[in-house]
Scaffold this motif. Structure first.
Motif, mmCIF file in Angstrom:
data_model
loop_
_atom_site.group_PDB
_atom_site.id
_atom_site.type_symbol
_atom_site.label_atom_id
_atom_site.label_comp_id
_atom_site.label_asym_id
_atom_site.label_seq_id
_atom_site.Cartn_x
_atom_site.Cartn_y
_atom_site.Cartn_z
ATOM 1 N N MET A 19 0.633 -1.136 0.160
ATOM 2 C CA MET A 19 -0.021 -0.003 -0.013
ATOM 3 C C MET A 19 0.871 1.338 -0.033
ATOM 4 N N LEU A 20 0.670 2.130 -0.825
ATOM 5 C CA LEU A 20 1.254 3.387 -1.024
ATOM 6 C C LEU A 20 0.855 4.454 0.155
ATOM 7 N N ASP A 21 1.720 5.419 0.437
ATOM 8 C CA ASP A 21 0.996 6.583 1.316
ATOM 9 C C ASP A 21 1.337 7.742 0.413
ATOM 10 N N ALA A 22 0.489 8.812 1.008
ATOM 11 C CA ALA A 22 0.557 10.147 0.025
ATOM 12 C C ALA A 22 1.889 10.936 -0.078
ATOM 13 N N THR A 23 2.919 10.481 0.672
ATOM 14 C CA THR A 23 4.310 10.773 0.368
ATOM 15 C C THR A 23 5.019 10.357 -0.763
ATOM 16 N N GLN A 24 4.610 9.136 -1.104
ATOM 17 C CA GLN A 24 5.117 8.531 -2.590
ATOM 18 C C GLN A 24 4.461 9.232 -3.688
ATOM 19 N N LEU A 25 3.400 9.814 -3.543
ATOM 20 C CA LEU A 25 2.707 10.455 -4.796
ATOM 21 C C LEU A 25 3.290 12.069 -4.810
ATOM 22 N N ASP A 26 3.908 12.630 -3.830
ATOM 23 C CA ASP A 26 4.309 13.891 -3.821
ATOM 24 C C ASP A 26 4.737 14.488 -5.273
ATOM 25 N N ARG A 27 5.773 13.758 -5.694
ATOM 26 C CA ARG A 27 6.474 13.904 -6.897
ATOM 27 C C ARG A 27 5.417 14.072 -8.079
ATOM 28 N N PHE A 28 4.248 13.689 -8.129
ATOM 29 C CA PHE A 28 3.362 13.581 -9.263
ATOM 30 C C PHE A 28 2.285 14.732 -9.006
ATOM 31 N N VAL A 29 2.228 15.346 -7.855
ATOM 32 C CA VAL A 29 1.429 16.225 -7.761
ATOM 33 C C VAL A 29 2.016 17.777 -8.044
ATOM 34 N N GLY A 30 1.182 18.559 -8.655
ATOM 35 C CA GLY A 30 1.650 19.692 -9.255
ATOM 36 C C GLY A 30 2.354 20.047 -10.365
ATOM 37 N N ILE A 31 2.491 18.716 -11.051
ATOM 38 C CA ILE A 31 3.028 18.711 -12.582
ATOM 39 C C ILE A 31 1.933 19.467 -13.575
ATOM 40 N N PRO A 32 2.531 20.541 -14.176
ATOM 41 C CA PRO A 32 1.886 21.455 -14.964
ATOM 42 C C PRO A 32 1.051 20.878 -16.017
ATOM 43 N N TYR A 33 -0.357 21.097 -16.365
ATOM 44 C CA TYR A 33 -1.031 20.489 -17.345
ATOM 45 C C TYR A 33 -0.356 21.104 -18.815
ATOM 46 N N CYS A 34 -0.498 20.255 -19.705
ATOM 47 C CA CYS A 34 -0.223 20.536 -20.982
ATOM 48 C C CYS A 34 -0.874 19.482 -21.977
#
Length: 134
Positions: A1-16
């Motif tokens: 099971m993943l936790d939120a900190t493992q997803l931090d690098r995927f949050v805030g990537i600019p949309y294009c």
């Protein structure tokens, strides 16, 4: 099971719309977190109109995944924008802090975000279904 900190690098990537739309983010997450090399057949069309994008995503659904009623971390989440008859938006499912979440991106969001499934209606989104990747 993943936790939120493992997803931090995927949050805030600019949309294009040409290089990091909702499908690009879903494929990136599959590759980097789940070591799945999900490939879209041929060159993926990048329609900019909501109805054309919905049709393109619908065409790939059965090819890429199997519908499930019990989603697990990493499963695809197909969503429909309010007022649109077909699902045209994809995200990735995660169960974090005792609640289901979706990691997704869109023009309206401006970049990738992690939202609780129960909050999606506030963004004009309805979950159409969950899919396990093939």
């Amino acid at each position: 099971m993943l936790d939120a900190t493992q997803l931090d690098r995927f949050v805030g990537i600019p949309y294009c719309p040409r290089h990091m739309d909702c499908a690009d983010l879903a494929l990136l997450v599959q590759r980097e977190l789940f070591c799945r090399d999900v490939v879209l057949a041929g060159k993926r069309a990048r329609p900019l109109q909501a109805d054309a994008q919905a049709a393109a995503i619908a065409a790939y659904c059965s090819e890429l995944g199997t519908r499930t009623e019990l989603p697990q971390d990493g499963d695809a989440v197909l969503m429909r924008d309010s007022g649109v008859p077909m699902a045209g938006h994809i995200g990735t499912y995660f169960f974090i802090n005792y609640a289901p979440h979706v990691l997704h991106t869109s023009h309206a969001l401006g970049g990738s975000r992690l939202h609780r499934v129960q909050d999606l209606r506030g963004f004009g989104l309805t979950v159409e279904g969950y899919y396990q990747w093939k």
